[in-house]
Motif scaffolding. Structure first.
Motif, PDB file in Angstrom:
ATOM      1  N   ILE A 122      18.825  -4.035  11.465  1.00  0.00           N
ATOM      2  CA  ILE A 122      19.684  -4.649  12.463  1.00  0.00           C
ATOM      3  C   ILE A 122      19.854  -3.682  13.624  1.00  0.00           C
ATOM      4  CG2 ILE A 122      21.777  -3.797  11.300  1.00  0.00           C
ATOM      5  CD1 ILE A 122      23.097  -6.505  12.124  1.00  0.00           C
ATOM      6  N   SER A 150      23.874  -5.695  16.815  1.00  0.00           N
ATOM      7  CA  SER A 150      23.677  -6.891  15.969  1.00  0.00           C
ATOM      8  C   SER A 150      22.925  -8.014  16.659  1.00  0.00           C
ATOM      9  CB  SER A 150      25.006  -7.441  15.435  1.00  0.00           C
ATOM     10  OG  SER A 150      25.712  -6.459  14.718  1.00  0.00           O
ATOM     11  N   THR A 163      17.816  -8.774  14.486  1.00  0.00           N
ATOM     12  CA  THR A 163      17.630  -8.466  13.067  1.00  0.00           C
ATOM     13  C   THR A 163      16.171  -8.670  12.697  1.00  0.00           C
ATOM     14  OG1 THR A 163      18.211 -10.711  12.411  1.00  0.00           O
ATOM     15  CG2 THR A 163      19.989  -9.076  12.400  1.00  0.00           C
ATOM     16  N   SER A 195      24.008  -7.446   8.164  1.00  0.00           N
ATOM     17  CA  SER A 195      25.045  -7.526   9.187  1.00  0.00           C
ATOM     18  C   SER A 195      25.704  -6.157   9.302  1.00  0.00           C
ATOM     19  CB  SER A 195      26.077  -8.600   8.842  1.00  0.00           C
ATOM     20  OG  SER A 195      26.731  -8.281   7.624  1.00  0.00           O
ATOM     21  N   ARG A 196      26.500  -6.003  10.331  1.00  0.00           N
ATOM     22  CA  ARG A 196      27.191  -4.734  10.515  1.00  0.00           C
ATOM     23  C   ARG A 196      28.538  -4.971  11.169  1.00  0.00           C
ATOM     24  NH1 ARG A 196      23.437  -1.036  13.973  1.00  0.00           N
ATOM     25  NH2 ARG A 196      25.240   0.371  13.942  1.00  0.00           N
TER      26      ARG A 196
END
Length: 124
Positions: free
Chosen positions: A51, A55, A58, A71-72
């Motif tokens: 990612i 964001s 990806t 995800s982050r």
């Protein structure tokens, strides 16, 4: 320098789910693209997902597309890997890694920092 600590691994039945977390400390987390890799016994480390810093972008390897989601949360300095529909062949040690580049990459040598790994075991 950045330190990475993975958590969330464990034993799960085929078809189940796990969410891995990777907590970062040290340098500004949002400066790094983040990747997830895995390594099974006797096999080379392989790319799973990555990612970008913000964001926006990806990337996934084909064998996890549609099942895993990366995800982050930059406010929490954490990157996640949601793994659904797990298969026995997903069994491996999973590692998170940090890359100073803006965009996610799939080559381990691009990543300067690595966590210690967390074991994921999927039983049939």
């Amino acid at each position: 320098q950045v330190q990475l600590v993975e958590s969330g691994g464990g034993l799960v039945q085929a078809g189940g789910s796990l969410r891995l977390s990777c907590a970062a400390s040290g340098r500004t987390f949002s400066s790094f693209a983040m990747g997830w890799f895995r390594q099974a016994p006797g096999k080379e480390r392989e790319f799973v997902a990555a990612i970008s810093r913000s964001s926006v972008s990806t990337s996934y390897t084909d064998f996890v597309k549609g099942r895993f989601t990366v995800s982050r949360d930059n406010a929490k300095n954490t990157v996640y890997l949601q793994m659904n529909s797990l298969k026995p062949e997903d069994t491996a040690v999973y590692y998170c890694a940090a890359d100073l580049a803006a965009l996610p990459k799939s080559t381990p040598s691009n990543y300067a920092y690595w966590g210690q790994g967390t074991q994921v075991t999927v039983s049939s």
